[in-house]
Write an enzyme that holds these catalytic residues in place. Structure first.
Site, PDB file in Angstrom:
ATOM      1  N   ASN A 132      43.387  21.727 -52.473  1.00 40.45           N
ATOM      2  CA  ASN A 132      43.170  23.161 -52.630  1.00 40.45           C
ATOM      3  C   ASN A 132      42.531  23.542 -53.956  1.00 40.45           C
ATOM      4  O   ASN A 132      41.816  24.539 -54.039  1.00 40.45           O
ATOM      5  CB  ASN A 132      44.523  23.887 -52.493  1.00 40.45           C
ATOM      6  CG  ASN A 132      44.424  25.345 -52.897  1.00 40.45           C
ATOM      7  OD1 ASN A 132      43.876  26.171 -52.180  1.00 40.45           O
ATOM      8  ND2 ASN A 132      44.958  25.672 -54.074  1.00 40.45           N
ATOM      9  N   TYR A 198      29.181  26.566 -56.008  1.00 42.13           N
ATOM     10  CA  TYR A 198      30.486  26.654 -55.354  1.00 42.13           C
ATOM     11  C   TYR A 198      30.336  26.456 -53.836  1.00 42.13           C
ATOM     12  O   TYR A 198      31.076  25.686 -53.219  1.00 42.13           O
ATOM     13  CB  TYR A 198      31.128  28.006 -55.657  1.00 42.13           C
ATOM     14  CG  TYR A 198      32.485  28.206 -55.037  1.00 42.13           C
ATOM     15  CD1 TYR A 198      33.625  27.636 -55.598  1.00 42.13           C
ATOM     16  CD2 TYR A 198      32.649  28.990 -53.886  1.00 42.13           C
ATOM     17  CE1 TYR A 198      34.875  27.823 -55.040  1.00 42.13           C
ATOM     18  CE2 TYR A 198      33.887  29.186 -53.325  1.00 42.13           C
ATOM     19  CZ  TYR A 198      35.007  28.603 -53.895  1.00 42.13           C
ATOM     20  OH  TYR A 198      36.246  28.789 -53.319  1.00 42.13           O
ATOM     21  N   ALA A 200      27.907  24.935 -52.205  1.00 45.20           N
ATOM     22  CA  ALA A 200      27.520  23.554 -51.903  1.00 45.20           C
ATOM     23  C   ALA A 200      28.714  22.608 -51.987  1.00 45.20           C
ATOM     24  O   ALA A 200      28.882  21.718 -51.143  1.00 45.20           O
ATOM     25  CB  ALA A 200      26.420  23.102 -52.870  1.00 45.20           C
TER      26      ALA A 200
END
Length: 290
Positions: A132, A198, A200
């Site tokens: 995460n 971000y 990509a």
């Protein structure tokens, strides 16, 4: 056994629906959530399992850690801000759960190795991994982004995910059992008009999950992804954005919450999702539909 568990789980959810229909909205939603959590704790098979969750000190990661603790898992919270992960860990323990906090920058391989070592020392195994943790882009468009910013975001979000997965995997492959969940973003699907680095990196997580799901089938390890949409976290107002900005064009009746994302992650780590791998679930209020 799982068949009967699902019947029981459905019965619990029916009870929750009845509560929702008979109580005031706020009281009903609270009761629905508690009944749902009780049902998940009974039927999802988390008790005694160990979950490693990155970026667990706030936002979606915090929500996942708290829910997994409520479901009976041993929770290992990692993040760069030790005060944050310690605070969440304390809450889980005070609620009767089992959890430890380990400071870890997932972009630093030695940190990740220390995290895994501490996990094994505390609980002896790893069953679930939720990737995460993320570095944010700062709402940069391509023409404003620097090489250093590209390297920073891609290294944490993609290389850090590789580090975490690679170091945790041996504990799953040796027993031929495990669940890995990638927390991606609707940005990966072109639902943001800034932060291409971000976006990509988050699309890269989806591709990595597909490849891992295929390679790990002989080891019975499930690898799935969540594509999360607007969620009420610190990131929602990152770069000066407001809740009103997020609501523009958002046709679902509300913005998502960390609990929404946590519930989906819990499902993907549960026994109920044993036949699901290489899949993407969009927890975004239908955002990729339009």
């Amino acid at each position: 056994m799982l068949y009967y568990n699902i019947i029981g789980f459905t019965t619990k959810l029916h009870q929750a629906d009845q509560v929702h229909n008979t109580n005031a909205v706020n009281e009903g939603e609270s009761s629905v959530r508690q009944i749902t959590i009780d049902a998940m704790a009974t039927y999802f098979g988390f008790r005694g399992k160990t979950a490693v969750i990155s970026g667990a000190g706030s936002g979606i990661g915090e929500g996942i850690a708290i829910l997994f603790g409520q479901l009976g898992a041993n929770v290992v919270l990692c993040g760069r801000r030790e005060d944050k992960i310690q605070s969440v860990t304390q809450r889980i323990v005070e609620e009767g759960g089992s959890a430890i906090a380990v400071r870890c920058d997932i972009g630093v391989l030695d940190d990740v190795r220390n995290l895994v070592m501490k996990t094994i020392e505390a609980f002896g195994d790893i069953d679930f991994l939720v990737n995460n943790a993320a570095a944010f882009g700062g709402t940069r468009t391509f023409d404003k982004m620097t090489y250093e910013e590209w390297d920073r975001v891609v290294h944490v979000n993609l290389t850090g995910t590789y580090y975490m997965t690679n170091e945790c995997l041996p504990y799953m492959t040796r027993k031929k059992k495990g669940k890995i969940v990638m927390i991606s973003s609707t940005s990966a699907l072109g639902k943001d008009f800034a932060d291409p680095h971000y976006a990509a990196s988050k699309y890269g997580m989806l591709s990595l999950a597909y490849e891992l799901a295929s390679e790990l089938m002989p080891y019975r390890i499930n690898v799935n992804s969540l594509v999360v949409g607007s969620t009420q976290t610190e990131m929602l107002t990152y770069g000066g954005r407001t809740l009103e900005d997020e609501l523009k064009g958002h046709r679902w009746y509300r913005i998502g919450t960390p609990y929404d994302q946590a519930a989906a992650a819990a499902f993907l780590c549960s026994e109920a999702a044993d036949y699901i791998t290489g899949h993407v679930i969009c927890t975004s209020g239908g955002n990729p539909m339009y």
